[in-house]
Design a protein around this motif. Structure first.
Motif, short mmCIF file in Angstrom:
data_model
loop_
_atom_site.label_atom_id
_atom_site.label_comp_id
_atom_site.label_asym_id
_atom_site.label_seq_id
_atom_site.Cartn_x
_atom_site.Cartn_y
_atom_site.Cartn_z
N ALA A 335 0.98 -1.08 0.09
CA ALA A 335 -0.06 -0.04 -0.24
C ALA A 335 0.82 1.45 0.07
CB ALA A 335 -0.78 -0.12 1.26
N ARG A 336 2.11 1.17 0.91
CA ARG A 336 2.81 2.16 0.79
C ARG A 336 3.58 2.61 -0.52
NH1 ARG A 336 7.91 3.94 1.30
NH2 ARG A 336 8.20 5.90 2.62
N SER A 338 2.28 1.80 -3.34
CA SER A 338 1.32 2.41 -4.33
C SER A 338 1.30 3.58 -4.22
CB SER A 338 -0.08 1.41 -4.21
OG SER A 338 -0.78 2.00 -4.98
N ASN A 339 1.34 4.34 -2.89
CA ASN A 339 1.10 5.57 -2.67
C ASN A 339 2.20 6.38 -3.17
OD1 ASN A 339 -1.44 5.14 -1.28
ND2 ASN A 339 -0.51 5.15 0.64
N GLN A 374 -4.28 4.52 -0.52
CA GLN A 374 -4.55 3.44 0.35
C GLN A 374 -3.87 3.70 1.96
OE1 GLN A 374 -3.28 -0.49 -1.26
NE2 GLN A 374 -3.38 0.58 -3.45
N ALA A 376 -1.67 3.27 4.80
CA ALA A 376 -0.23 2.68 5.11
C ALA A 376 0.31 3.21 6.47
CB ALA A 376 0.80 2.85 3.77
N ASP A 386 -1.88 3.58 10.68
CA ASP A 386 -2.30 3.53 9.45
C ASP A 386 -3.19 4.50 8.80
OD1 ASP A 386 -0.73 1.06 9.05
OD2 ASP A 386 -2.43 -0.15 9.02
#
Length: 616
Positions: A335-336, A338-339, A374, A376, A386
């Motif tokens: 998720a991280r 992706s960010n 997302q 993270a 998160d």
């Protein structure tokens, strides 16, 4: 009585109203009549054209119809037709020009021969010549012929015209050619600033002439007309296209302001021309402009300040060089990562003109799930939780280091609360929606472009622009202090007696000062200036412990003992942050200096909350 001698001797007077004058008049009339009858008889006997007779401008006097046909065949194809266009600046309203009010140019716009219009030697001149002969010298009226002969003799009625049908293909092709030749776009008023003058071009209205309209004009005028001179056709079917005018005052208001370099249009991708600054006498300029002909260029003396970057130059060097770049390794959860990738894509290909200010929050926008971000790990009030968008500070930090190496002006930057592990200490920039922002200004003379590349879990940020002198920048940091963390124990009755559990991982605090080192094209250090101070806080290690364990002697053993300072070298501590695969920074001694004027570096004060969106 004596006789009246006066009466006897007086002479006798002639009686008025005698017959002799009438006889004389009658004789004269008879002679004239006889002469006219004789003239009529002579005229009717002729099989040649009367004196001073022309057909479509060709002299045929004394020629038979057959002879005249041959002369027409030889001369008519070489006769000329002159075309005159309207004075567009006298009658320009965008409508067709009324013939009764139109003014026309003194010089013909075109001169064509009949041959070019399709009237060649191959036409039936015999029929045309015979038609002209029969029209004026037909035998249907004996006495009229004498009068016509006299009229031609004195040159009053000898101009004849016949309709000559041209070759259609040749004629239409010429009409199309002429319509394109006569038509022109409106030429708006314009000006150009040179080193010591203003070149002003006066507006000139355009013309629109269609081939069909021109055909009608020609067919209505040139066929059947001939007077021994060139046939003149006034193109009154032309439509005037008004041009945009400029007064000297409008030009002065437009160019006497701030000088502008050539720039880049972000919407169209085109180069916007430069604008020079000029000061000139408005009255003098208007006088010159009024006296100029439409489309003419006049020169007005001026005091001129020229821009440093022209459109011609910018076309050659636009985004030519890599001014600086930075590369960091992207770790953490999927998720991280992706960010980071999403935020990097948002700023990719972003263009800034000279003087533009970049705001990370404005360009990237709010980080929401609807936009693909997302949850993270992130810091919130010093704790790791998160949050939507966790990790996007790696993009802003990598961009910050690329900007430093590009020698750009940093307008606003905040260091993280805790030192990040993915970039060299002092080279990071934290951001938060509604909180800290990262901003920088394009202080170069040329447009720049941000380019981001995300691949194999590495983020690269490049700044493209124009490096005119070959300078480069390397960043160095100076360690000022270290703040060790402490280990703090908290009782937790839910844990098993004698057990411990780490609640909060620790961070050592550091304080760094960074410097910007500028080198010339030969690698020689030009300057070294203070950039910023980054004060990273320490975070204590919090350990939860269960109830005490009873010993054989009845004493309770408390796990962990008392609060002790942490050893910074203890395994598991954050290591000195390093920028993956970044060239070694300069090792020359650095002397701190005052920050450059025109920009400020800000660091969060004690107690400032770290933004959501950053990860450990």
């Amino acid at each position: 009585m004596e006789p009246n001698t006066n009466e006897a001797t007086a002479p006798k007077r002639l009686k008025t109203g005698g017959r002799k004058p009438l006889i004389i008049i009658g004789v004269i009339a008879a002679v004239l009549l006889a002469a006219y009858v004789a003239l009529c008889a002579y005229a009717n006997s002729l099989d040649t054209f009367y004196p001073n007779t022309t057909v479509n401008g060709v002299d045929v006097a004394g020629l038979t119809a057959e002879q005249a046909a041959e002369r027409l065949r030889q001369e008519i194809p070489e006769e000329t037709v002159e075309f005159y266009l309207p004075l567009t600046d006298e009658t320009g309203d965008g409508e067709s020009v009324p013939e009764e009010v139109a003014l026309y140019e003194e010089t013909p716009a075109a001169v064509c021969t009949y041959r070019e219009l399709g009237v060649t030697e191959d036409l039936d001149y015999e029929t045309s010549a015979q038609f002209a002969f029969d029209t004026t010298q037909g035998r249907d009226n004996f006495f009229v012929q004498g009068w016509r002969y006299l009229a031609c003799l004195v040159g009053a009625d000898g101009r004849l015209g016949v309709v000559l049908e041209p070759e259609e293909a040749v004629f239409q092709a010429k009409m199309k050619e002429l319509s394109e030749q006569f038509s022109r776009e409106a030429q708006d008023a314009s000006y150009e600033v040179t080193e010591d003058a203003i070149q002003i071009t006066k507006a000139r209205n355009g013309l629109s002439v269609s081939a069909s309209d021109l055909t009608e004009s020609v067919q209505a005028r040139w066929n059947g007309i001939g007077n021994g001179e060139a046939v003149s056709i006034q193109v009154d079917s032309a439509r005037i296209l008004p041009a945009k005018t400029l007064t000297a005052q409008e030009i002065y208001d437009d160019c006497s302001g701030v000088v502008k370099n050539a720039s880049y249009d972000k919407e169209t991708g085109a180069i916007v021309p430069e604008e020079a600054g000029a000061d000139f006498d408005v009255d003098e300029a208007q006088t010159l402009l009024d006296a100029a002909e439409p489309g003419e260029t006049v020169t007005v003396p001026a005091q001129v300040e020229l821009p440093a970057v022209t459109a011609e130059e910018l076309e050659q060097v636009l985004f030519r060089d890599v001014l600086g770049e930075a590369r960091t390794h992207v770790g953490g959860t999927s998720a991280r990562r992706s960010n980071v990738k999403l935020s990097a894509a948002t700023i990719n290909e972003y263009v800034m003109n000279s003087g533009d200010v970049f705001s990370y929050n404005e360009v990237v926008g709010q980080r929401t799930a609807a936009r693909g971000y997302q949850a993270a790990p992130a810091y919130v009030q010093g704790e790791t939780v998160d949050e939507i968008g966790g990790g996007i500070c790696q993009t802003s930090s990598t961009l910050y280091l690329a900007c430093l190496r590009s020698n750009l002006e940093i307008t606003e930057r905040y260091a993280h609360r805790y030192v990040p592990a993915y970039i060299t200490a002092g080279m990071d920039a934290t951001v938060s929606w509604g909180g800290p922002d990262y901003k920088f200004t394009n202080n170069s003379l040329y447009p720049i472009k941000i380019v981001t590349i995300y691949e194999n879990n590495y983020l690269t940020v490049r700044i493209l622009g124009t490096n005119v002198d070959g300078t480069s920048v390397k960043m160095t940091n100076e360690w000022l202090s270290t703040t060790p963390y402490e280990t703090v124990y908290e009782d937790d009755p839910t844990l098993a007696p004698g057990t411990e559990q780490v609640k909060t991982t620790p961070y050592t605090g550091y304080k760094y000062r960074t410097y910007r080192n500028v080198y010339d094209a030969d690698g020689k250090l030009i300057s070294s200036s203070y950039e910023a101070t980054s004060d990273y806080k320490a975070r204590n290690k919090v350990v939860l412990r269960g109830p005490a364990v009873e010993t054989a002697g009845g004493d309770a053993q408390i796990p962990g003992g008392t609060t002790d300072p942490a050893d910074p070298t203890t395994p598991g501590e954050p290591t000195e942050p390093q920028d993956p695969e970044v060239p070694t920074e300069p090792t020359e001694p650095v002397t701190p200096t005052t920050p450059d004027e025109g920009w400020t570096i800000q660091t969060p004060g004690q107690g400032t909350e770290d933004p959501a969106g950053e990860t450990p």
